[in-house]
Scaffold this motif. Sequence first.
Motif, mmCIF file in Angstrom:
data_model
loop_
_atom_site.group_PDB
_atom_site.id
_atom_site.type_symbol
_atom_site.label_atom_id
_atom_site.label_comp_id
_atom_site.label_asym_id
_atom_site.label_seq_id
_atom_site.Cartn_x
_atom_site.Cartn_y
_atom_site.Cartn_z
ATOM 1 N N ALA A 193 0.866 -1.178 0.000
ATOM 2 C CA ALA A 193 0.000 0.000 0.000
ATOM 3 C C ALA A 193 0.904 1.229 0.000
ATOM 4 C CB ALA A 193 -0.891 -0.010 1.235
ATOM 5 N N GLN A 194 0.856 1.997 -1.076
ATOM 6 C CA GLN A 194 1.647 3.223 -1.158
ATOM 7 C C GLN A 194 1.082 4.261 -0.197
ATOM 8 O OE1 GLN A 194 4.495 3.292 -2.532
ATOM 9 N NE2 GLN A 194 4.283 1.339 -3.559
ATOM 10 N N GLY A 195 1.824 5.333 0.013
ATOM 11 C CA GLY A 195 1.450 6.343 1.000
ATOM 12 C C GLY A 195 0.153 7.069 0.724
ATOM 13 N N ASN A 196 -0.321 7.043 -0.513
ATOM 14 C CA ASN A 196 -1.567 7.744 -0.804
ATOM 15 C C ASN A 196 -2.778 6.826 -0.798
ATOM 16 O OD1 ASN A 196 -0.990 6.326 -3.116
ATOM 17 N ND2 ASN A 196 -1.519 7.967 -4.523
ATOM 18 N N GLY A 243 1.290 6.783 5.931
ATOM 19 C CA GLY A 243 0.157 7.553 5.454
ATOM 20 C C GLY A 243 -0.963 6.729 4.853
ATOM 21 N N SER A 244 -0.768 5.436 4.656
ATOM 22 C CA SER A 244 -1.832 4.607 4.087
ATOM 23 C C SER A 244 -2.810 4.199 5.189
ATOM 24 C CB SER A 244 -1.259 3.390 3.360
ATOM 25 O OG SER A 244 -0.484 2.590 4.227
ATOM 26 N N THR A 245 -4.073 3.970 4.798
ATOM 27 C CA THR A 245 -5.121 3.627 5.761
ATOM 28 C C THR A 245 -6.032 2.543 5.203
ATOM 29 O OG1 THR A 245 -6.763 5.230 4.948
ATOM 30 C CG2 THR A 245 -5.183 6.032 6.591
ATOM 31 N N GLY A 246 -6.693 1.809 6.113
ATOM 32 C CA GLY A 246 -7.660 0.820 5.657
ATOM 33 C C GLY A 246 -7.984 -0.230 6.697
ATOM 34 N N GLN A 271 4.182 3.301 9.854
ATOM 35 C CA GLN A 271 3.500 4.577 10.038
ATOM 36 C C GLN A 271 2.186 4.649 9.270
ATOM 37 O OE1 GLN A 271 6.268 8.018 9.965
ATOM 38 N NE2 GLN A 271 7.844 6.474 9.570
ATOM 39 N N ALA A 272 1.534 3.520 9.112
ATOM 40 C CA ALA A 272 0.229 3.436 8.461
ATOM 41 C C ALA A 272 -0.827 3.209 9.537
ATOM 42 C CB ALA A 272 0.227 2.284 7.458
ATOM 43 N N VAL A 273 -2.092 3.421 9.188
ATOM 44 C CA VAL A 273 -3.181 3.225 10.138
ATOM 45 C C VAL A 273 -4.172 2.232 9.542
ATOM 46 C CG1 VAL A 273 -5.031 4.315 11.454
ATOM 47 C CG2 VAL A 273 -2.891 5.564 11.036
ATOM 48 N N PHE A 274 -4.113 0.999 10.033
ATOM 49 C CA PHE A 274 -4.982 -0.072 9.557
ATOM 50 C C PHE A 274 -5.661 -0.754 10.735
ATOM 51 C CE2 PHE A 274 -2.751 0.589 5.704
ATOM 52 C CZ PHE A 274 -3.562 0.101 4.698
ATOM 53 N N LEU A 275 -6.933 -1.057 10.564
ATOM 54 C CA LEU A 275 -7.670 -1.860 11.525
ATOM 55 C C LEU A 275 -7.480 -3.313 11.126
ATOM 56 C CD1 LEU A 275 -9.736 -2.272 13.811
ATOM 57 C CD2 LEU A 275 -11.515 -2.059 12.057
ATOM 58 N N PHE A 276 -6.940 -4.121 12.036
ATOM 59 C CA PHE A 276 -6.779 -5.559 11.833
ATOM 60 C C PHE A 276 -7.850 -6.261 12.650
ATOM 61 C CE2 PHE A 276 -2.572 -3.982 10.813
ATOM 62 C CZ PHE A 276 -2.110 -4.829 9.817
ATOM 63 N N SER A 277 -8.604 -7.164 12.014
ATOM 64 C CA SER A 277 -9.673 -7.845 12.732
ATOM 65 C C SER A 277 -9.948 -9.212 12.115
ATOM 66 C CB SER A 277 -10.945 -7.000 12.677
ATOM 67 O OG SER A 277 -12.011 -7.653 13.307
ATOM 68 N N GLY A 278 -10.040 -10.237 12.959
ATOM 69 C CA GLY A 278 -10.453 -11.560 12.520
ATOM 70 C C GLY A 278 -9.460 -12.300 11.647
#
Length: 142
Positions: free
Chosen positions: A46-49, A72-75, A92-99
Amino acid sequence: MTSDNPYPVEFIQLAGDRNQILNCQIYGPNQAGDSSTWVVNRGFVAQGNVTNLLVRNNVFHTLRQAAYLNPGSTGTIMMNTVYNTRGYVVDQAVFLFSGNSWGLPANAVDIALLAGTLSGAPYDPLSALEASNSSATISDQR
């Protein structure tokens, strides 16, 4: 999705908003030795954008890394199975990990949080991150 040789690239490179990787099996060919010496091939980068990326119901295995998540990547990364890798790398990315779950052979780590990655939600408390991802092994380098 696989390859005949362990090429030092990712199978999927993402940029932009609202991309999805759904119901795929992505794996590299077998490599000799310990995974720390393998060619650096990845399921996806996942690139920064990248924003609002959804990765769901996939299997990633026999790769150096399941994914590299750039600053900077999110998801959301949910309901995937990962094994025989060095896991997801969060830079330095923001990802929700679940399941997510982990197969055999086991990963070196399941989720690596690199220096500079934020503290707090969605990564802390680490015990909640581990529990919501099938007792994930976390390498916290923050």
